[in-house]
Enzyme design. Sequence first.
Site, PDB file in Angstrom:
ATOM      1  N   LYS A  41      16.268 -13.607   3.647  1.00  0.00           N
ATOM      2  CA  LYS A  41      17.580 -12.990   3.874  1.00  0.00           C
ATOM      3  C   LYS A  41      18.692 -13.931   3.454  1.00  0.00           C
ATOM      4  O   LYS A  41      18.652 -15.128   3.786  1.00  0.00           O
ATOM      5  CB  LYS A  41      17.745 -12.669   5.357  1.00  0.00           C
ATOM      6  N   GLY A 178       9.940 -32.357  22.276  1.00  0.00           N
ATOM      7  CA  GLY A 178      10.990 -32.881  21.396  1.00  0.00           C
ATOM      8  C   GLY A 178      12.340 -32.828  22.073  1.00  0.00           C
ATOM      9  O   GLY A 178      12.805 -31.749  22.456  1.00  0.00           O
ATOM     10  N   GLY A 179      12.952 -33.997  22.239  1.00  0.00           N
ATOM     11  CA  GLY A 179      14.261 -34.073  22.913  1.00  0.00           C
ATOM     12  C   GLY A 179      15.387 -34.326  21.931  1.00  0.00           C
ATOM     13  O   GLY A 179      16.365 -34.986  22.250  1.00  0.00           O
ATOM     14  N   VAL A 181      18.081 -32.426  18.894  1.00  0.00           N
ATOM     15  CA  VAL A 181      19.121 -31.403  19.003  1.00  0.00           C
ATOM     16  C   VAL A 181      18.546 -30.032  19.394  1.00  0.00           C
ATOM     17  O   VAL A 181      18.969 -29.424  20.388  1.00  0.00           O
ATOM     18  CB  VAL A 181      19.894 -31.279  17.668  1.00  0.00           C
ATOM     19  N   ILE A 182      17.559 -29.558  18.619  1.00  0.00           N
ATOM     20  CA  ILE A 182      17.034 -28.208  18.866  1.00  0.00           C
ATOM     21  C   ILE A 182      16.352 -28.154  20.233  1.00  0.00           C
ATOM     22  O   ILE A 182      16.525 -27.205  21.000  1.00  0.00           O
ATOM     23  CB  ILE A 182      16.096 -27.770  17.714  1.00  0.00           C
ATOM     24  N   GLU A 201       9.561 -36.180  25.279  1.00  0.00           N
ATOM     25  CA  GLU A 201      10.066 -36.863  24.083  1.00  0.00           C
ATOM     26  C   GLU A 201       9.362 -38.211  23.930  1.00  0.00           C
ATOM     27  O   GLU A 201       9.304 -38.994  24.875  1.00  0.00           O
ATOM     28  CB  GLU A 201      11.587 -37.048  24.225  1.00  0.00           C
ATOM     29  N   ARG A 266      12.168 -30.689  11.377  1.00  0.00           N
ATOM     30  CA  ARG A 266      12.018 -29.694  10.308  1.00  0.00           C
ATOM     31  C   ARG A 266      11.643 -30.380   9.004  1.00  0.00           C
ATOM     32  O   ARG A 266      12.212 -31.407   8.646  1.00  0.00           O
ATOM     33  CB  ARG A 266      13.312 -28.892  10.160  1.00  0.00           C
ATOM     34  N   ASP A 305      18.955 -29.039   3.289  1.00  0.00           N
ATOM     35  CA  ASP A 305      17.911 -29.695   4.085  1.00  0.00           C
ATOM     36  C   ASP A 305      16.799 -30.336   3.265  1.00  0.00           C
ATOM     37  O   ASP A 305      16.038 -31.148   3.790  1.00  0.00           O
ATOM     38  CB  ASP A 305      17.279 -28.671   5.061  1.00  0.00           C
ATOM     39  N   HIS A 436      49.047 -30.887  27.012  1.00  0.00           N
ATOM     40  CA  HIS A 436      48.567 -30.987  28.393  1.00  0.00           C
ATOM     41  C   HIS A 436      48.582 -29.610  29.035  1.00  0.00           C
ATOM     42  O   HIS A 436      49.545 -28.873  28.857  1.00  0.00           O
ATOM     43  CB  HIS A 436      49.489 -31.922  29.167  1.00  0.00           C
TER      44      HIS A 436
HETATM   45  C1  LIG Z   1      17.171 -23.570  15.805  1.00  0.00           C
HETATM   46  C2  LIG Z   1      18.137 -24.197  14.831  1.00  0.00           C
HETATM   47  C3  LIG Z   1      19.444 -24.403  15.199  1.00  0.00           C
HETATM   48  C4  LIG Z   1      20.348 -24.966  14.313  1.00  0.00           C
HETATM   49  N1  LIG Z   1      21.630 -25.140  14.716  1.00  0.00           N
HETATM   50  C5  LIG Z   1      22.532 -25.705  13.859  1.00  0.00           C
HETATM   51  C6  LIG Z   1      23.882 -25.836  14.240  1.00  0.00           C
HETATM   52  O1  LIG Z   1      24.289 -25.468  15.340  1.00  0.00           O
HETATM   53  N2  LIG Z   1      24.743 -26.385  13.353  1.00  0.00           N
HETATM   54  C7  LIG Z   1      24.334 -26.823  12.118  1.00  0.00           C
HETATM   55  O2  LIG Z   1      25.146 -27.306  11.350  1.00  0.00           O
HETATM   56  N3  LIG Z   1      23.047 -26.680  11.725  1.00  0.00           N
HETATM   57  C8  LIG Z   1      22.141 -26.125  12.569  1.00  0.00           C
HETATM   58  N4  LIG Z   1      20.847 -25.954  12.156  1.00  0.00           N
HETATM   59  C9  LIG Z   1      20.451 -26.451  10.824  1.00  0.00           C
HETATM   60  C10 LIG Z   1      20.843 -25.496   9.715  1.00  0.00           C
HETATM   61  O3  LIG Z   1      20.319 -24.220   9.988  1.00  0.00           O
HETATM   62  C11 LIG Z   1      20.330 -26.029   8.388  1.00  0.00           C
HETATM   63  O4  LIG Z   1      20.792 -27.344   8.206  1.00  0.00           O
HETATM   64  C12 LIG Z   1      20.791 -25.177   7.221  1.00  0.00           C
HETATM   65  O5  LIG Z   1      20.357 -23.860   7.367  1.00  0.00           O
HETATM   66  C13 LIG Z   1      20.250 -25.777   5.911  1.00  0.00           C
HETATM   67  O6  LIG Z   1      20.670 -24.989   4.832  1.00  0.00           O
HETATM   68  P1  LIG Z   1      19.816 -24.947   3.487  1.00  0.00           P
HETATM   69  O7  LIG Z   1      20.586 -24.085   2.549  1.00  0.00           O
HETATM   70  O8  LIG Z   1      19.432 -26.292   3.066  1.00  0.00           O
HETATM   71  O9  LIG Z   1      18.448 -24.244   3.891  1.00  0.00           O
HETATM   72  P2  LIG Z   1      18.098 -22.851   4.561  1.00  0.00           P
HETATM   73  O10 LIG Z   1      19.194 -22.343   5.400  1.00  0.00           O
HETATM   74  O11 LIG Z   1      16.760 -23.047   5.173  1.00  0.00           O
HETATM   75  O12 LIG Z   1      18.009 -21.861   3.319  1.00  0.00           O
HETATM   76  C14 LIG Z   1      17.036 -21.971   2.358  1.00  0.00           C
HETATM   77  C15 LIG Z   1      16.788 -20.590   1.802  1.00  0.00           C
HETATM   78  O13 LIG Z   1      15.950 -20.693   0.675  1.00  0.00           O
HETATM   79  C16 LIG Z   1      15.055 -19.597   0.662  1.00  0.00           C
HETATM   80  N5  LIG Z   1      13.889 -19.967  -0.123  1.00  0.00           N
HETATM   81  C17 LIG Z   1      12.992 -20.959   0.130  1.00  0.00           C
HETATM   82  N6  LIG Z   1      12.083 -21.015  -0.861  1.00  0.00           N
HETATM   83  C18 LIG Z   1      12.397 -20.047  -1.748  1.00  0.00           C
HETATM   84  C19 LIG Z   1      11.844 -19.606  -2.965  1.00  0.00           C
HETATM   85  N7  LIG Z   1      10.754 -20.182  -3.467  1.00  0.00           N
HETATM   86  N8  LIG Z   1      12.436 -18.599  -3.608  1.00  0.00           N
HETATM   87  C20 LIG Z   1      13.534 -17.992  -3.098  1.00  0.00           C
HETATM   88  N9  LIG Z   1      14.113 -18.365  -1.957  1.00  0.00           N
HETATM   89  C21 LIG Z   1      13.563 -19.386  -1.287  1.00  0.00           C
HETATM   90  C22 LIG Z   1      14.734 -19.377   2.136  1.00  0.00           C
HETATM   91  O14 LIG Z   1      14.286 -18.053   2.366  1.00  0.00           O
HETATM   92  C23 LIG Z   1      16.083 -19.655   2.788  1.00  0.00           C
HETATM   93  O15 LIG Z   1      16.845 -18.492   2.962  1.00  0.00           O
HETATM   94  C24 LIG Z   1      19.923 -25.351  13.017  1.00  0.00           C
HETATM   95  C25 LIG Z   1      18.606 -25.128  12.623  1.00  0.00           C
HETATM   96  C26 LIG Z   1      17.720 -24.538  13.515  1.00  0.00           C
HETATM   97  C27 LIG Z   1      16.320 -24.294  13.066  1.00  0.00           C
END
Ligand SMILES: Cc1cc2nc3c(=O)[nH]c(=O)nc-3n(C[C@H](O)[C@H](O)[C@H](O)COP(=O)(O)OP(=O)(O)OC[C@H]3O[C@@H](n4cnc5c(N)ncnc54)[C@H](O)[C@@H]3O)c2cc1C
Length: 459
Positions: A41, A178-179, A181-182, A201, A266, A305, A436
């Site tokens: 998505k 795991g202690g 953020v998540i 942790e 992750r 990431d 304030h």
């Molecule tokens: C539970 C949880 C809570 C979080 N809370 C926060 C928060 O509060 N604040 C914050 O800043 N960050 C938070 N994060 C981290 C944040 O979600 C990630 O840092 C961010 O989504 C990374 O973005 P990205 O684009 O690198 O990867 P992603 O968001 O993982 O996106 C990668 C995309 O690539 C697609 N993809 C992968 N391989 C392929 C392929 N071969 N072909 C086509 N598409 C593909 C996947 O489907 C996905 O949609 C949280 C993460 C989790 C798991």
Amino acid sequence: MSADAAGDYDVVILGGGSGGYACALRSAELGLSVALVEKGKLGGTCLHVGCIPTKALLHAAEVADPARDGAHFGVKTTFESVDMSGVHSYKDGVVSRLHKGLQGLVKAAKIDYVEGAGVLDGPNTVVVGDRRLTGRNVVLATGSYPRTLPGLEIGGRIMTSEQALTIDHVPARVVVLGGGVIGVEFASVFKSFGAEVTVVEALPRLVAAEDEAISKQLERSFRKRKIAFKTGVRFTGATQSGDVVTVSLESGETIEADLLLVAVGRGPVTEGLGFEAAGVTVDRGFVTTDERLRTGVQGVYAVGDIVPGLQLAHRGFAQGIFVAEEIAGLAPAVIEESGIPRVTYCDPEIASVGLTEAQARDRYDEVETYEYNLGGNGKSQILGTQGFVKLVREKGGPVVGVHMIGARMGEQVGEAQLIVNWEAHPEDVSGLIHAHPTQNESLGEAHLALSGKPLHAHA
Ligand SMILES: Cc1cc2nc3c(=O)[nH]c(=O)nc-3n(C[C@H](O)[C@H](O)[C@H](O)COP(=O)(O)OP(=O)(O)OC[C@H]3O[C@@H](n4cnc5c(N)ncnc54)[C@H](O)[C@@H]3O)c2cc1C
């Protein structure tokens, strides 16, 4: 701008999460032709299984807690229960509205959105099914997945954050492995929803990446909230039978629970995607880049990431924008990793930017710190929260780290990041007036105190 008939683009982006879609939108704004490939998505982890749904759960938790103790504020309330189907429809509504909005933005920007799993085939081609998308530039943005530990299989009562987000009841007993953020965010939610929670942790403290003082205060607050935690303890295994999952620790102790949440970090999604065959260097699964996010293969960049460092959505956004501007020839300024703000949304919230005290002591000869206790802050007293704002400065120099903990303190990170990134001295900030009674005032008061003119500061 759309692609020409041969299917050539200025930029082909693999992955439509925070990093990928930010790169797509900025590239389109700059007049580049873009293909954005996404197998799941649009919006990725952050929108569908990360930041947004977890923060919706945390907000529901924030509604549950005062319902329990309204009497503390002189308001007669009774807490009945948490209806998980109601919580999910609220959470899913938020996600769905944002998802629709994002789809609209991508469409309006005339980005070619390609649904399907893509692989890199050589330095400038992404293959999706029978389509070959060639780009002058390719941006890898495939994100991350929840890790587990060797021998610990996800399934049944053993879940990662992804399954825990859709759980249809409030479990009575939860162990969070795991202690970080998540882990602490879910521990906080489950406790507010009524579960008995134990965090396990292996490192010596919760949120170990934060300043040590923050970990201590969080541990104090968790004790007060009756969230149990065991630090410096290794997990050795888990078994499921009937309604129970039994978690074993190296100490020989076992803990029984209804649910084991595995929140041990992750890993990067890079395997089997053709990156190495195309010449991209991959180290323990992460893509190696230079500070301009170049992979070393001409025209191939990586963001989000999969690039080692903070796994945060706003880092992904910033990197995506950076790469788009780099491709467009705007020569953007390099992103400083230590200037990226960090917020952990448990109760109490943690917000920080810049160096911890320990990191600053490694870097500078002399370091000064100051901890402003929220006990002196009117608004925090009204909210009934405890915590502090800790400043770290190079002696006689700028503030290099701000570390805050307390209810709602995440909202204060905006000013804190300006202070650190603009290399402000405490005297610069103490000359600015903070309204304030706000919690923001505590940030001003900390700087007043560090400039030698404390106001509501108790020694
Ligand atoms: C539970 C949880 C809570 C979080 N809370 C926060 C928060 O509060 N604040 C914050 O800043 N960050 C938070 N994060 C981290 C944040 O979600 C990630 O840092 C961010 O989504 C990374 O973005 P990205 O684009 O690198 O990867 P992603 O968001 O993982 O996106 C990668 C995309 O690539 C697609 N993809 C992968 N391989 C392929 C392929 N071969 N072909 C086509 N598409 C593909 C996947 O489907 C996905 O949609 C949280 C993460 C989790 C798991």
